[in-house]
Design an enzyme around this catalytic site. Structure first.
Site, PDB file in Angstrom:
ATOM      1  N   ASP A  13       0.834  -1.208   0.000  1.00 12.49           N
ATOM      2  CA  ASP A  13       0.000   0.000   0.000  1.00 12.49           C
ATOM      3  C   ASP A  13       0.872   1.263   0.000  1.00 12.49           C
ATOM      4  O   ASP A  13       1.992   1.243   0.511  1.00 12.49           O
ATOM      5  CB  ASP A  13      -0.923  -0.027   1.231  1.00 12.49           C
ATOM      6  CG  ASP A  13      -2.129   0.873   1.065  1.00 12.49           C
ATOM      7  OD1 ASP A  13      -2.387   1.329  -0.074  1.00 12.49           O
ATOM      8  OD2 ASP A  13      -2.818   1.128   2.069  1.00 12.49           O
ATOM      9  N   GLY A  14       0.324   2.323  -0.576  1.00 12.53           N
ATOM     10  CA  GLY A  14       0.998   3.621  -0.526  1.00 12.53           C
ATOM     11  C   GLY A  14       1.588   4.100  -1.843  1.00 12.53           C
ATOM     12  O   GLY A  14       2.262   5.136  -1.877  1.00 12.53           O
ATOM     13  N   GLY A  16       0.015   5.403  -4.364  1.00 14.79           N
ATOM     14  CA  GLY A  16      -0.598   6.679  -4.728  1.00 14.79           C
ATOM     15  C   GLY A  16      -0.016   7.831  -3.924  1.00 14.79           C
ATOM     16  O   GLY A  16       0.321   8.891  -4.469  1.00 14.79           O
ATOM     17  N   ARG A  17       0.142   7.611  -2.610  1.00 12.59           N
ATOM     18  CA  ARG A  17       0.700   8.670  -1.747  1.00 12.59           C
ATOM     19  C   ARG A  17       2.148   8.966  -2.109  1.00 12.59           C
ATOM     20  O   ARG A  17       2.590  10.116  -2.069  1.00 12.59           O
ATOM     21  CB  ARG A  17       0.587   8.247  -0.271  1.00 12.59           C
ATOM     22  CG  ARG A  17      -0.783   8.538   0.316  1.00 12.59           C
ATOM     23  CD  ARG A  17      -1.025   7.779   1.579  1.00 12.59           C
ATOM     24  NE  ARG A  17      -1.467   6.412   1.296  1.00 12.59           N
ATOM     25  CZ  ARG A  17      -1.695   5.489   2.217  1.00 12.59           C
ATOM     26  NH1 ARG A  17      -1.495   5.773   3.483  1.00 12.59           N
ATOM     27  NH2 ARG A  17      -2.129   4.298   1.880  1.00 12.59           N
ATOM     28  N   GLU A  60     -12.061  -5.053  -4.835  1.00 17.19           N
ATOM     29  CA  GLU A  60     -12.623  -3.704  -4.628  1.00 17.19           C
ATOM     30  C   GLU A  60     -11.899  -2.643  -5.465  1.00 17.19           C
ATOM     31  O   GLU A  60     -12.402  -1.530  -5.624  1.00 17.19           O
ATOM     32  CB  GLU A  60     -12.541  -3.312  -3.146  1.00 17.19           C
ATOM     33  CG  GLU A  60     -13.501  -4.074  -2.246  1.00 17.19           C
ATOM     34  CD  GLU A  60     -13.109  -5.530  -2.020  1.00 17.19           C
ATOM     35  OE1 GLU A  60     -11.901  -5.802  -1.903  1.00 17.19           O
ATOM     36  OE2 GLU A  60     -14.004  -6.391  -2.011  1.00 17.19           O
ATOM     37  N   ASN A  61     -10.719  -2.971  -5.980  1.00 17.73           N
ATOM     38  CA  ASN A  61      -9.945  -1.951  -6.699  1.00 17.73           C
ATOM     39  C   ASN A  61     -10.547  -1.573  -8.058  1.00 17.73           C
ATOM     40  O   ASN A  61     -10.143  -0.568  -8.662  1.00 17.73           O
ATOM     41  CB  ASN A  61      -8.478  -2.384  -6.879  1.00 17.73           C
ATOM     42  CG  ASN A  61      -7.651  -2.300  -5.607  1.00 17.73           C
ATOM     43  OD1 ASN A  61      -6.738  -3.080  -5.390  1.00 17.73           O
ATOM     44  ND2 ASN A  61      -7.969  -1.340  -4.728  1.00 17.73           N
ATOM     45  N   TRP A  62     -11.566  -2.324  -8.509  1.00 13.83           N
ATOM     46  CA  TRP A  62     -12.276  -1.923  -9.739  1.00 13.83           C
ATOM     47  C   TRP A  62     -12.975  -0.582  -9.552  1.00 13.83           C
ATOM     48  O   TRP A  62     -13.360   0.064 -10.520  1.00 13.83           O
ATOM     49  CB  TRP A  62     -13.311  -2.984 -10.131  1.00 13.83           C
ATOM     50  CG  TRP A  62     -12.727  -4.320 -10.472  1.00 13.83           C
ATOM     51  CD1 TRP A  62     -12.766  -5.445  -9.691  1.00 13.83           C
ATOM     52  CD2 TRP A  62     -12.025  -4.693 -11.674  1.00 13.83           C
ATOM     53  NE1 TRP A  62     -12.126  -6.487 -10.331  1.00 13.83           N
ATOM     54  CE2 TRP A  62     -11.670  -6.062 -11.544  1.00 13.83           C
ATOM     55  CE3 TRP A  62     -11.666  -4.012 -12.845  1.00 13.83           C
ATOM     56  CZ2 TRP A  62     -10.969  -6.753 -12.540  1.00 13.83           C
ATOM     57  CZ3 TRP A  62     -10.970  -4.709 -13.837  1.00 13.83           C
ATOM     58  CH2 TRP A  62     -10.627  -6.054 -13.672  1.00 13.83           C
ATOM     59  N   ARG A  64     -11.689   2.075  -8.645  1.00 12.94           N
ATOM     60  CA  ARG A  64     -10.758   3.198  -8.908  1.00 12.94           C
ATOM     61  C   ARG A  64     -11.044   3.823 -10.270  1.00 12.94           C
ATOM     62  O   ARG A  64     -11.714   3.220 -11.102  1.00 12.94           O
ATOM     63  CB  ARG A  64      -9.333   2.671  -8.849  1.00 12.94           C
ATOM     64  CG  ARG A  64      -9.004   2.222  -7.434  1.00 12.94           C
ATOM     65  CD  ARG A  64      -7.563   1.929  -7.257  1.00 12.94           C
ATOM     66  NE  ARG A  64      -7.323   1.631  -5.860  1.00 12.94           N
ATOM     67  CZ  ARG A  64      -6.175   1.801  -5.238  1.00 12.94           C
ATOM     68  NH1 ARG A  64      -5.132   2.239  -5.903  1.00 12.94           N
ATOM     69  NH2 ARG A  64      -6.050   1.530  -3.963  1.00 12.94           N
ATOM     70  N   ARG A 175       1.847  -4.969   6.178  1.00  9.34           N
ATOM     71  CA  ARG A 175       1.171  -3.917   5.412  1.00  9.34           C
ATOM     72  C   ARG A 175       2.002  -2.652   5.473  1.00  9.34           C
ATOM     73  O   ARG A 175       2.396  -2.203   6.553  1.00  9.34           O
ATOM     74  CB  ARG A 175      -0.236  -3.646   5.933  1.00  9.34           C
ATOM     75  CG  ARG A 175      -0.965  -2.601   5.061  1.00  9.34           C
ATOM     76  CD  ARG A 175      -2.447  -2.509   5.321  1.00  9.34           C
ATOM     77  NE  ARG A 175      -3.060  -1.630   4.330  1.00  9.34           N
ATOM     78  CZ  ARG A 175      -4.285  -1.742   3.860  1.00  9.34           C
ATOM     79  NH1 ARG A 175      -5.065  -2.693   4.280  1.00  9.34           N
ATOM     80  NH2 ARG A 175      -4.756  -0.889   2.958  1.00  9.34           N
ATOM     81  N   ARG A 181      -5.496  -2.146   8.547  1.00 13.14           N
ATOM     82  CA  ARG A 181      -6.637  -3.012   8.212  1.00 13.14           C
ATOM     83  C   ARG A 181      -6.205  -4.080   7.225  1.00 13.14           C
ATOM     84  O   ARG A 181      -5.142  -3.999   6.621  1.00 13.14           O
ATOM     85  CB  ARG A 181      -7.824  -2.206   7.672  1.00 13.14           C
ATOM     86  CG  ARG A 181      -7.508  -1.357   6.471  1.00 13.14           C
ATOM     87  CD  ARG A 181      -8.757  -0.642   5.920  1.00 13.14           C
ATOM     88  NE  ARG A 181      -8.331   0.337   4.919  1.00 13.14           N
ATOM     89  CZ  ARG A 181      -8.066   1.602   5.193  1.00 13.14           C
ATOM     90  NH1 ARG A 181      -8.210   2.078   6.416  1.00 13.14           N
ATOM     91  NH2 ARG A 181      -7.657   2.426   4.236  1.00 13.14           N
TER      92      ARG A 181
HETATM   93  C1  IPE Z   1      -5.374  -2.996  -0.567  1.00 16.65           C
HETATM   94  O1  IPE Z   1      -5.028  -1.659  -0.681  1.00 16.65           O
HETATM   95  C2  IPE Z   1      -5.319  -3.653  -1.905  1.00 16.65           C
HETATM   96  C3  IPE Z   1      -3.985  -3.824  -2.476  1.00 16.65           C
HETATM   97  C4  IPE Z   1      -2.862  -3.541  -1.883  1.00 16.65           C
HETATM   98  C5  IPE Z   1      -3.962  -4.388  -3.799  1.00 16.65           C
HETATM   99  P1  IPE Z   1      -6.144  -0.546  -0.878  1.00 16.65           P
HETATM  100  O2  IPE Z   1      -5.406   0.755  -0.914  1.00 16.65           O
HETATM  101  O3  IPE Z   1      -7.008  -0.862  -2.046  1.00 16.65           O
HETATM  102  O4  IPE Z   1      -7.005  -0.709   0.440  1.00 16.65           O
HETATM  103  P2  IPE Z   1      -7.955   0.304   1.192  1.00 16.65           P
HETATM  104  O5  IPE Z   1      -8.948   0.835   0.187  1.00 16.65           O
HETATM  105  O6  IPE Z   1      -7.091   1.399   1.747  1.00 16.65           O
HETATM  106  O7  IPE Z   1      -8.579  -0.510   2.279  1.00 16.65           O
HETATM  107  C1  IPE Z   2      -1.435   0.150  -3.436  1.00 16.36           C
HETATM  108  O1  IPE Z   2      -1.200   1.499  -3.437  1.00 16.36           O
HETATM  109  C2  IPE Z   2      -1.487  -0.435  -4.815  1.00 16.36           C
HETATM  110  C3  IPE Z   2      -2.806  -0.931  -5.224  1.00 16.36           C
HETATM  111  C4  IPE Z   2      -3.869  -0.993  -4.479  1.00 16.36           C
HETATM  112  C5  IPE Z   2      -2.909  -1.400  -6.598  1.00 16.36           C
HETATM  113  P1  IPE Z   2      -2.398   2.522  -3.475  1.00 16.36           P
HETATM  114  O2  IPE Z   2      -2.688   2.859  -4.905  1.00 16.36           O
HETATM  115  O3  IPE Z   2      -3.560   2.020  -2.701  1.00 16.36           O
HETATM  116  O4  IPE Z   2      -1.761   3.768  -2.761  1.00 16.36           O
HETATM  117  P2  IPE Z   2      -2.482   4.796  -1.800  1.00 16.36           P
HETATM  118  O5  IPE Z   2      -3.108   4.012  -0.690  1.00 16.36           O
HETATM  119  O6  IPE Z   2      -3.506   5.518  -2.626  1.00 16.36           O
HETATM  120  O7  IPE Z   2      -1.379   5.693  -1.340  1.00 16.36           O
HETATM  121 MG    MG Z   3      -4.131   2.231  -0.769  1.00 19.08          MG
END
Ligand code: IPE
Ligand code: IPE
Ligand code: MG
Length: 229
Positions: A13-14, A16-17, A60-62, A64, A175, A181
């Site tokens: 995770d992270g 995007g940030r 759930e990532n769909w 986005r 994580r 979570r």
């Molecule tokens: C969890 O990260 C899914 C993956 C790492 C692929 P998300 O960024 O999608 O989770 P939430 O929305 O913060 O719970």
């Molecule tokens: C995790 O990074 C990668 C995927 C879920 C594909 P994020 O894209 O969720 O990054 P944040 O949480 O927005 O920083």
């Molecule tokens: Mg994320």
């Protein structure tokens, strides 16, 4: 003696940030995340970890933005198989986890191709969790058992109907990026996993971070409901 987890799951995770902090598009974070993923796999190999599961795309990532989803699908179709020399050199068997039939055809084909091409590599097995959700995984296993005529479900039956039943339960779930979570990851097999949460954003991860989380894992006492003398 240092105890090495047999199987580590990573909630990456992270991305995007990380990109946002650099005034870059979120997609640049995903590309950087892929580079980190390779370093983390090497870190696992160096430590003697035999199985790793990397959470790449959740059910759930769909939700986005479409361009971000398209970019990630493009990474699965273009980059994953392109890394074949890396898998070959390091003995990495790639498995997929999740319903890849719902992916665009080129992404699905590339993942099938890489699973086939790496099936005999045996230093580490890496499950790429793509269109994966822990709830869907349990439902899929139960439905597969029902189709075989099984009328009573047990934990053993559910596990035996998992996509990759030879992969042992996860010992440690890590994580990145400071969230606390599970986000629908490995719900069934996390029953007795240890959890380590780290603030560092995923694209900043490297081999040393794997050693650090294994150090933390070594401070834990796993009792599995019993009593440690
Ligand atoms: C969890 O990260 C899914 C993956 C790492 C692929 P998300 O960024 O999608 O989770 P939430 O929305 O913060 O719970
Ligand atoms: C995790 O990074 C990668 C995927 C879920 C594909 P994020 O894209 O969720 O990054 P944040 O949480 O927005 O920083
Ligand atoms: Mg994320």
């Amino acid at each position: 003696m240092r105890n090495i987890p047999q199987h580590i799951g990573f909630i990456m995770d992270g991305n995007g940030r990380w990109a946002k902090a650099r005034f870059l598009p979120r997609t640049a974070g995903h590309l950087a995340g892929l580079k980190a993923l390779k370093k983390v796999i090497l870190g696992c190999i160096n430590e003697g970890v035999r199985y790793a599961t990397l959470y790449c795309f959740s059910t759930e990532n769909w939700r986005r933005p479409q361009d971000e989803v398209n970019y990630l699908m493009g990474l699965f179709s273009e980059k994953i198989m392109g890394e074949f020399p890396f898998y070959e050199k390091n003995g990495i068997r790639i498995l997929t986890l999740g319903d890849i039939s719902a992916l665009p055809e080129d992404a699905r084909k590339s993942l099938e191709e890489v699973s086939e091409a790496t099936k005999n590599f045996d230093r580490i097995s890496v499950q790429l969790a793509i269109n994966y959700g822990g709830q869907a995984e349990i439902c899929q296993a139960v439905n597969a058992a029902i189709k075989e005529g099984i009328r009573e479900i047990s934990p053993e039956i559910i596990r035996a109907h998992f996509q990759n039943p030879d992969v042992p339960p996860v010992d440690l779930i890590v994580r990145s990026a400071g969230e606390f979570r599970i986000s629908n990851f490995l719900l069934f097999d996390s029953a007795y996993a240890e959890f380590v949460f780290c603030d560092k954003l995923w694209p900043d991860w490297g081999e040393k971070d794997v050693s650090d989380v294994i150090d933390t894992y070594n401070t834990r006492v796993r009792r599995f409901g019993g009593v440690v003398q």
